[in-house]
Design an enzyme around this catalytic site. Structure first.
Site, short mmCIF file in Angstrom:
data_model
loop_
_atom_site.label_atom_id
_atom_site.label_comp_id
_atom_site.label_asym_id
_atom_site.label_seq_id
_atom_site.Cartn_x
_atom_site.Cartn_y
_atom_site.Cartn_z
N GLY A 1 -5.34 4.20 -3.55
CA GLY A 1 -3.94 3.76 -3.51
C GLY A 1 -3.69 2.68 -4.54
O GLY A 1 -2.96 1.72 -4.28
N ALA A 2 -4.27 2.85 -5.72
CA ALA A 2 -4.29 1.77 -6.72
C ALA A 2 -3.29 1.95 -7.85
O ALA A 2 -3.37 1.26 -8.86
CB ALA A 2 -5.70 1.62 -7.29
N ARG B 1 -0.22 1.15 -7.70
CA ARG B 1 0.78 0.07 -7.66
C ARG B 1 0.43 -0.90 -6.54
O ARG B 1 -0.50 -0.67 -5.77
CB ARG B 1 2.18 0.63 -7.46
CG ARG B 1 2.34 1.44 -6.19
CD ARG B 1 3.66 2.16 -6.10
NE ARG B 1 3.83 3.11 -7.18
CZ ARG B 1 3.33 4.35 -7.16
NH1 ARG B 1 2.63 4.77 -6.12
NH2 ARG B 1 3.50 5.16 -8.17
N ASP C 1 -6.18 13.44 -2.97
CA ASP C 1 -5.63 13.24 -1.64
C ASP C 1 -6.79 12.80 -0.77
O ASP C 1 -7.65 13.62 -0.40
CB ASP C 1 -5.02 14.54 -1.12
CG ASP C 1 -4.48 14.42 0.30
OD1 ASP C 1 -4.63 13.34 0.92
OD2 ASP C 1 -3.93 15.42 0.81
N VAL C 2 -6.86 11.51 -0.46
CA VAL C 2 -8.03 11.00 0.25
C VAL C 2 -8.14 11.55 1.66
O VAL C 2 -9.20 11.45 2.29
CB VAL C 2 -8.02 9.46 0.29
CG1 VAL C 2 -8.13 8.89 -1.11
CG2 VAL C 2 -6.79 8.91 1.01
N SER D 1 -3.56 -4.33 8.38
CA SER D 1 -2.24 -4.94 8.30
C SER D 1 -1.99 -5.76 9.56
O SER D 1 -2.57 -5.47 10.62
CB SER D 1 -1.16 -3.86 8.18
OG SER D 1 0.14 -4.39 8.37
N TYR E 1 1.88 3.67 12.04
CA TYR E 1 1.23 2.75 11.09
C TYR E 1 0.38 1.72 11.83
O TYR E 1 -0.76 1.43 11.44
CB TYR E 1 2.32 2.06 10.28
CG TYR E 1 1.85 1.26 9.09
CD1 TYR E 1 1.39 1.90 7.94
CD2 TYR E 1 1.90 -0.13 9.10
CE1 TYR E 1 0.99 1.17 6.83
CE2 TYR E 1 1.50 -0.87 8.00
CZ TYR E 1 1.04 -0.22 6.87
OH TYR E 1 0.64 -0.96 5.77
N LYS F 1 -3.64 1.28 11.40
CA LYS F 1 -4.20 0.02 10.91
C LYS F 1 -5.09 -0.66 11.95
O LYS F 1 -6.07 -1.32 11.62
CB LYS F 1 -3.08 -0.91 10.46
CG LYS F 1 -2.30 -0.39 9.25
CD LYS F 1 -3.21 -0.14 8.06
CE LYS F 1 -2.42 0.18 6.79
NZ LYS F 1 -3.29 0.39 5.61
#
Length: 252
Positions: free
Chosen positions: A13-14, A16, A62-63, A141, A153, A157
């Site tokens: 996810g690097a 941005r 696509d991880v 998060s 989410y 997380k």
């Protein structure tokens, strides 16, 4: 320069935001694989690193897909060297209240954040175990503590925190530490999207959140990258299974 200098790092996810900041920070002394869903998106971060004198490659994957995750790690090992550092940052949001949330909303968020971290860690740990040294950092998060409209989410997380603690137990004997960072309110595309979802301008949304943060400011991706850089270094060799909240206070 990080204490893991010279050791290959993978950051998912690097393209941005937090992932890009982490990739740039680690690239101060290590080759970095910039992984994102679309390779052309990842290329921008990789080019920034190379322009600054670092070494990087962009990898599209696509991880959440087992085959693509394994192939991404294989390609990194072949082109940059066996990965010794893995930062599982890839994640998406599909916010909604429970009664409006679809199965697709749930599955996509959990698949990218939690399943993706599992698949990437499973593929990368083999290289770390063989080398007798490794660092895995999972990006959780403060939403793991509960956040309205983010059941998917928050679950993903929070799951990452349990995943982190279990891998720390399993891999510690092989010289591999596993930790998590849990960012609070960080200025990224995701937080801007959240503001839009609740019908506020980002300025209004940010001001309301900052008012609740003890240090009195919003977080920056670089704040998270600094903590990750410590956790992947030699100085953090006796830190494992921990969740570090990067939130400007007990809960950001």
């Amino acid at each position: 320069m990080t204490a893991s200098a010279g050791r290959t790092a993978i950051v998912t996810g690097a393209a941005r935001g937090i992932g890009a900041a982490v990739a740039r920070r680690l690239a101060a002394g290590s080759p970095v694989a910039v992984v994102d869903l679309v390779e052309s998106d990842a290329r921008g971060t990789a080019e920034q690193i190379e322009s600054a004198g670092g070494r990087a490659i962009a990898v599209g994957a696509d991880v959440a897909d087992a085959g693509q995750a394994a192939e991404a790690v294989r390609r990194v090992a072949a082109e940059l060297g066996p990965p010794a550092v893995l930062v599982n940052n890839a994640g998406v949001t599909r916010d909604n209240l429970l009664f409006k949330m679809t199965e697709e909303d749930w599955d996509q968020v959990v698949d990218v954040s939690l399943r993706g971290s599992f698949l990437m860690s499973r593929a990368a740990q083999r290289h770390m175990v063989e080398a007798g040294w490794g660092r895995i950092v999972n990006v959780s998060s403060t939403s793991a503590l509960g956040n309205r409209g983010q059941a998917n989410y928050a679950a993903a997380k929070a799951g990452l925190q349990g995943f982190t603690k279990t891998l720390a137990i399993e891999l510690g004997r092989f010289g591999v530490t596993v930790n998590a960072v849990a960012p609070g309110f960080i200025v990224t595309d995701i937080t801007r999207a959240t503001a839009a979802r609740v019908g506020q301008s980002f300025e209004e949304f940010s001001a309301a959140r900052v008012a609740q943060i003890p240090v009195g400011r919003a977080g920056r991706p670089e704040d998270v990258a600094a903590v990750v850089a410590f956790l992947v270094g030699e100085d953090a060799g006796f830190v494992s299974g921990q969740v570090v909240y990067v939130a400007g206070g007990p809960r950001g």
